[in-house]
Write a protein that holds these residues in place. Structure first.
Motif, PDB file in Angstrom:
ATOM      1  N   GLY A 122       0.793  -1.229   0.000  1.00  0.00           N
ATOM      2  CA  GLY A 122       0.000   0.000   0.000  1.00  0.00           C
ATOM      3  C   GLY A 122       0.823   1.275   0.000  1.00  0.00           C
ATOM      4  O   GLY A 122       0.276   2.364  -0.166  1.00  0.00           O
ATOM      5  N   ASN A 123       2.146   1.182   0.172  1.00  0.00           N
ATOM      6  CA  ASN A 123       3.000   2.370   0.137  1.00  0.00           C
ATOM      7  C   ASN A 123       3.363   2.652  -1.321  1.00  0.00           C
ATOM      8  O   ASN A 123       4.454   2.347  -1.795  1.00  0.00           O
ATOM      9  N   VAL A 124       2.410   3.233  -2.014  1.00  0.00           N
ATOM     10  CA  VAL A 124       2.542   3.471  -3.445  1.00  0.00           C
ATOM     11  C   VAL A 124       3.690   4.425  -3.756  1.00  0.00           C
ATOM     12  O   VAL A 124       4.420   4.230  -4.728  1.00  0.00           O
ATOM     13  N   ALA A 125       3.863   5.446  -2.941  1.00  0.00           N
ATOM     14  CA  ALA A 125       4.942   6.413  -3.190  1.00  0.00           C
ATOM     15  C   ALA A 125       6.302   5.731  -3.138  1.00  0.00           C
ATOM     16  O   ALA A 125       7.159   5.977  -3.997  1.00  0.00           O
ATOM     17  N   ALA A 126       6.510   4.855  -2.162  1.00  0.00           N
ATOM     18  CA  ALA A 126       7.788   4.142  -2.060  1.00  0.00           C
ATOM     19  C   ALA A 126       7.977   3.211  -3.250  1.00  0.00           C
ATOM     20  O   ALA A 126       9.065   3.150  -3.832  1.00  0.00           O
ATOM     21  N   GLU A 127       6.929   2.507  -3.624  1.00  0.00           N
ATOM     22  CA  GLU A 127       7.043   1.594  -4.761  1.00  0.00           C
ATOM     23  C   GLU A 127       7.397   2.358  -6.037  1.00  0.00           C
ATOM     24  O   GLU A 127       8.241   1.924  -6.820  1.00  0.00           O
ATOM     25  N   ARG A 128       6.791   3.509  -6.241  1.00  0.00           N
ATOM     26  CA  ARG A 128       7.109   4.327  -7.420  1.00  0.00           C
ATOM     27  C   ARG A 128       8.559   4.810  -7.380  1.00  0.00           C
ATOM     28  O   ARG A 128       9.247   4.819  -8.401  1.00  0.00           O
ATOM     29  N   LEU A 129       8.993   5.251  -6.210  1.00  0.00           N
ATOM     30  CA  LEU A 129      10.381   5.701  -6.057  1.00  0.00           C
ATOM     31  C   LEU A 129      11.337   4.602  -6.491  1.00  0.00           C
ATOM     32  O   LEU A 129      12.221   4.826  -7.325  1.00  0.00           O
ATOM     33  N   TYR A 130      11.180   3.429  -5.935  1.00  0.00           N
ATOM     34  CA  TYR A 130      12.105   2.339  -6.235  1.00  0.00           C
ATOM     35  C   TYR A 130      11.994   1.879  -7.690  1.00  0.00           C
ATOM     36  O   TYR A 130      13.000   1.556  -8.316  1.00  0.00           O
ATOM     37  N   ALA A 131      10.786   1.883  -8.229  1.00  0.00           N
ATOM     38  CA  ALA A 131      10.603   1.500  -9.641  1.00  0.00           C
ATOM     39  C   ALA A 131      11.361   2.459 -10.565  1.00  0.00           C
ATOM     40  O   ALA A 131      11.922   2.026 -11.578  1.00  0.00           O
ATOM     41  N   ARG A 132      11.409   3.743 -10.212  1.00  0.00           N
ATOM     42  CA  ARG A 132      12.173   4.719 -11.019  1.00  0.00           C
ATOM     43  C   ARG A 132      13.653   4.350 -11.108  1.00  0.00           C
ATOM     44  O   ARG A 132      14.352   4.761 -12.026  1.00  0.00           O
ATOM     45  N   HIS A 133      14.118   3.588 -10.142  1.00  0.00           N
ATOM     46  CA  HIS A 133      15.537   3.225 -10.086  1.00  0.00           C
ATOM     47  C   HIS A 133      15.781   1.773 -10.477  1.00  0.00           C
ATOM     48  O   HIS A 133      16.833   1.215 -10.174  1.00  0.00           O
ATOM     49  N   GLY A 134      14.813   1.182 -11.172  1.00  0.00           N
ATOM     50  CA  GLY A 134      15.013  -0.157 -11.718  1.00  0.00           C
ATOM     51  C   GLY A 134      14.584  -1.299 -10.827  1.00  0.00           C
ATOM     52  O   GLY A 134      14.786  -2.463 -11.170  1.00  0.00           O
ATOM     53  N   PHE A 135      14.001  -1.024  -9.676  1.00  0.00           N
ATOM     54  CA  PHE A 135      13.520  -2.095  -8.808  1.00  0.00           C
ATOM     55  C   PHE A 135      12.186  -2.609  -9.332  1.00  0.00           C
ATOM     56  O   PHE A 135      11.364  -1.847  -9.826  1.00  0.00           O
ATOM     57  N   ARG A 136      12.004  -3.918  -9.212  1.00  0.00           N
ATOM     58  CA  ARG A 136      10.753  -4.562  -9.599  1.00  0.00           C
ATOM     59  C   ARG A 136      10.316  -5.493  -8.476  1.00  0.00           C
ATOM     60  O   ARG A 136      11.166  -6.054  -7.770  1.00  0.00           O
ATOM     61  N   ARG A 137       9.015  -5.670  -8.361  1.00  0.00           N
ATOM     62  CA  ARG A 137       8.517  -6.625  -7.363  1.00  0.00           C
ATOM     63  C   ARG A 137       9.072  -8.008  -7.681  1.00  0.00           C
ATOM     64  O   ARG A 137       9.083  -8.422  -8.831  1.00  0.00           O
ATOM     65  N   ARG A 138       9.499  -8.697  -6.647  1.00  0.00           N
ATOM     66  CA  ARG A 138       9.957 -10.080  -6.814  1.00  0.00           C
ATOM     67  C   ARG A 138       8.736 -10.981  -6.765  1.00  0.00           C
ATOM     68  O   ARG A 138       7.944 -10.915  -5.837  1.00  0.00           O
TER      69      ARG A 138
END
Length: 166
Positions: A122-138
């Protein structure tokens, strides 16, 4: 316009690291896998040991501490991005991006192939931040993108992922 910088913390910066970490735990007591009372009880030696690996980063706004992030090796070519926090008044200014870039630069310099982290569901802002840097859900085998029992999910960035900004 404020000046935003990120620097590495060293053992002699232990008091500063402690103050920012305690501020983070006061602001978000359930977000860091520890408690305020536990962290307050740590000794100077323990704080210095935390910083001995030179992988803890402090963000500053006009010279005032405003964010913190760390990278902890968890295997020969794997590390975890931990303790990510930006003070509420500074959120949305790009400090979090600066901290993530510093952490990933350290990981790349150390030959780390995979950086992982935990995000609260539910922490959408954090997920977006990390996605901008190449992180993807495992994805978990048999159950794609399943959150853990704790309500968190893992995001991963591999060094071969060229979609992250430099």
């Amino acid at each position: 316009m404020p000046t935003l910088t990120v620097r590495t913390l060293y053992p002699e910066d232990w008091r500063l690291c402690r103050a920012v970490r305690l501020a983070a735990l006061t602001d978000a007591p359930r977000a860091f896998g520890s408690t305020l009372s536990r962290e307050e009880s740590l000794t100077e030696t323990q704080w210095r040991q935390r910083l001995a690996g030179h992988n803890q980063f402090l963000a500053e706004e006009d010279g005032e501490p405003c964010g913190l992030a760390g990278v902890v090796p968890v295997g020969p070519h794997t590390a975890s991005l931990v303790s990510m926090w930006v003070r509420p008044a500074t959120r949305g200014t790009g400090v979090a991006d600066l901290l993530v870039r510093a952490a990933l630069r350290w990981a790349d310099d150390e030959g780390i192939e995979e950086v992982q982290l935990q995000v609260n569901e539910g922490n959408v802002a954090a997920e977006r931040l990390y996605a901008r840097h190449g992180f993807r859900r495992r994805s978990t085998p048999g159950c794609a993108e399943a959150p853990s029992v704790s309500g968190e999910f893992t995001m991963v960035r591999t060094r071969t992922d060229t979609s992250r900004p430099r």
